[in-house]
Design an enzyme around this catalytic site. Structure first.
Site, short mmCIF file in Angstrom:
data_model
loop_
_atom_site.label_atom_id
_atom_site.label_comp_id
_atom_site.label_asym_id
_atom_site.label_seq_id
_atom_site.Cartn_x
_atom_site.Cartn_y
_atom_site.Cartn_z
N LEU A 1 0.87 -1.17 0.00
CA LEU A 1 0.00 0.00 0.00
C LEU A 1 0.91 1.23 0.00
O LEU A 1 1.94 1.23 0.66
CB LEU A 1 -0.91 0.03 1.24
CG LEU A 1 -2.04 -0.98 1.35
CD1 LEU A 1 -2.78 -0.80 2.67
CD2 LEU A 1 -3.01 -0.86 0.19
N ASP A 2 0.51 2.26 -0.74
CA ASP A 2 1.27 3.49 -0.72
C ASP A 2 1.34 4.03 0.71
O ASP A 2 0.45 3.79 1.53
CB ASP A 2 0.62 4.54 -1.63
CG ASP A 2 0.68 4.16 -3.09
OD1 ASP A 2 1.53 3.33 -3.46
OD2 ASP A 2 -0.15 4.69 -3.87
N PHE A 3 2.40 4.79 0.98
CA PHE A 3 2.61 5.35 2.31
C PHE A 3 1.36 6.06 2.85
O PHE A 3 0.97 5.86 4.00
CB PHE A 3 3.80 6.32 2.25
CG PHE A 3 3.92 7.25 3.42
CD1 PHE A 3 3.99 6.76 4.72
CD2 PHE A 3 3.97 8.62 3.23
CE1 PHE A 3 4.11 7.62 5.80
CE2 PHE A 3 4.09 9.48 4.30
CZ PHE A 3 4.16 8.98 5.60
N ARG B 1 -5.15 6.01 -8.21
CA ARG B 1 -4.88 7.45 -8.18
C ARG B 1 -4.76 8.02 -9.60
O ARG B 1 -5.29 9.09 -9.90
CB ARG B 1 -3.60 7.71 -7.37
CG ARG B 1 -3.72 7.27 -5.92
CD ARG B 1 -2.35 7.13 -5.26
NE ARG B 1 -1.63 8.39 -5.24
CZ ARG B 1 -0.36 8.49 -4.90
NH1 ARG B 1 0.34 7.41 -4.57
NH2 ARG B 1 0.24 9.67 -4.89
#
Length: 306
Positions: free
Chosen positions: A66-68, A183
């Site tokens: 997962l992205d930060f 995104r």
């Protein structure tokens, strides 16, 4: 919202072979630098020291990323065999995932399939970002390398305002697994994720929200030994963020969660819930991908950064 700490680790699924955690929005999964005082792997070591594998650098095997700034469901394997079984599910696209997001503007279509091809940007200054093939406004005329077919399903849940600006709350299902796919797809449709500093709107608008409004809501990994399934709480509610003020209900979230739970695994040959079937392009695994998988299963023998 309180920042991530060593104590606020939320577990939403636990078995002998797997954990599913509800990752905090400002905590990295892991880091080889001393500057990161709180990471997910440190939280796990703190809560479950007996489960850490001394034969691995990080102590735990994260089945996906997962992205930060993305919160939500993240699967952790507790053995090399469990990690291998989870990897096969991801590789064969038998995993079901669904995300919640607040996106800019009021999305007019209540349901849609987004199918822009995504590549890696080679434009100067954007080397670590992704781009869309053939869509204006995202460095598409040049510098978009190796675009691959990518599919995302979007269902509008609510319309409202965030800090006075029109936004939509949506459910997103990635049918492919490109870097930053959700995104990039939302931005390409003109509805970037609120708080997305990379693909969002300019003028400092995305610096005002306290986080990026993207959350991994639901995860199902149907391994041979067990069906790992978890649903995390919805963080985008006015009780938790007073800036979010919904005024129009489009699709009830509870009904969509029930549909997710009842849907067969993708390997059963049925389309993902909430939309018509979308073809899944199949590409052979390259030698580089195979080598990357083997390195992943051997659990990161790299030395820490100096």
């Amino acid at each position: 919202m309180e920042p991530g700490s060593m104590e606020n680790l939320s577990i939403v699924y636990r078995s002998r072979d797997f954990l599913v955690v509800n990752k905090h929005w400002d905590v990295r999964i892991d880091s080889k630098t001393w500057r990161e005082t709180v990471t997910l792997q440190k939280q796990l070591r703190h809560r479950f020291p007996e489960l850490a594998d001394p034969g691995t650098y990080y102590g735990f095997r994260f089945c996906h990323q997962l992205d930060f700034s993305t919160s939500g469901a993240l699967c952790v394997a507790l053995s090399k065999a469990a990690a291998g079984s989870a990897y096969r599910c991801f590789k064969e696209r038998r995993v079901t995932k669904a995300y919640l997001a607040l996106v800019r503007g009021h999305v007019q279509e209540s349901r849609m399939t987004i199918s822009y091809a995504i590549g890696r940007s080679s434009t100067e200054g954007r080397a670590h970002t992704m781009c869309i093939e053939g869509t204006p406004g995202m460095a598409v005329r040049r510098g978009c390398e190796n675009p691959k077919p990518s599919y995302t399903e979007l269902v509008v849940l609510e319309l409202g305002l965030y800090a006075g600006d029109p936004v939509s709350k949506v459910l997103l299902q990635p049918l492919t697994g490109r870097t930053h796919q959700l995104r990039v797809h939302c931005s390409a449709r003109g509805h970037p994720v609120v708080g997305d500093l990379t693909y969002g709107r300019g003028g400092g608008q995305e610096e005002r929200p306290f986080r990026m409004m993207l959350h991994a809501l639901y995860l199902r990994v149907p391994t041979d030994a067990e069906r790992v399934e978890a649903c995390t709480p919805d963080p985008f509610v006015p009780a938790l963020d007073a800036c979010w003020s919904p005024h129009t209900l489009v699709h009830p979230l509870n009904q969509l969660i029930q549909a997710l739970r009842a849907a067969p695994d993708p390997a059963a040959g049925s389309p993902q819930p909430c939309s018509p079937a979308v073809p899944h392009p199949v590409t052979p695994e390259t030698e580089a991908q195979r080598a990357s998988c083997l390195q992943w299963l051997l659990e990161w023998t790299l030395e820490p950064d100096s």
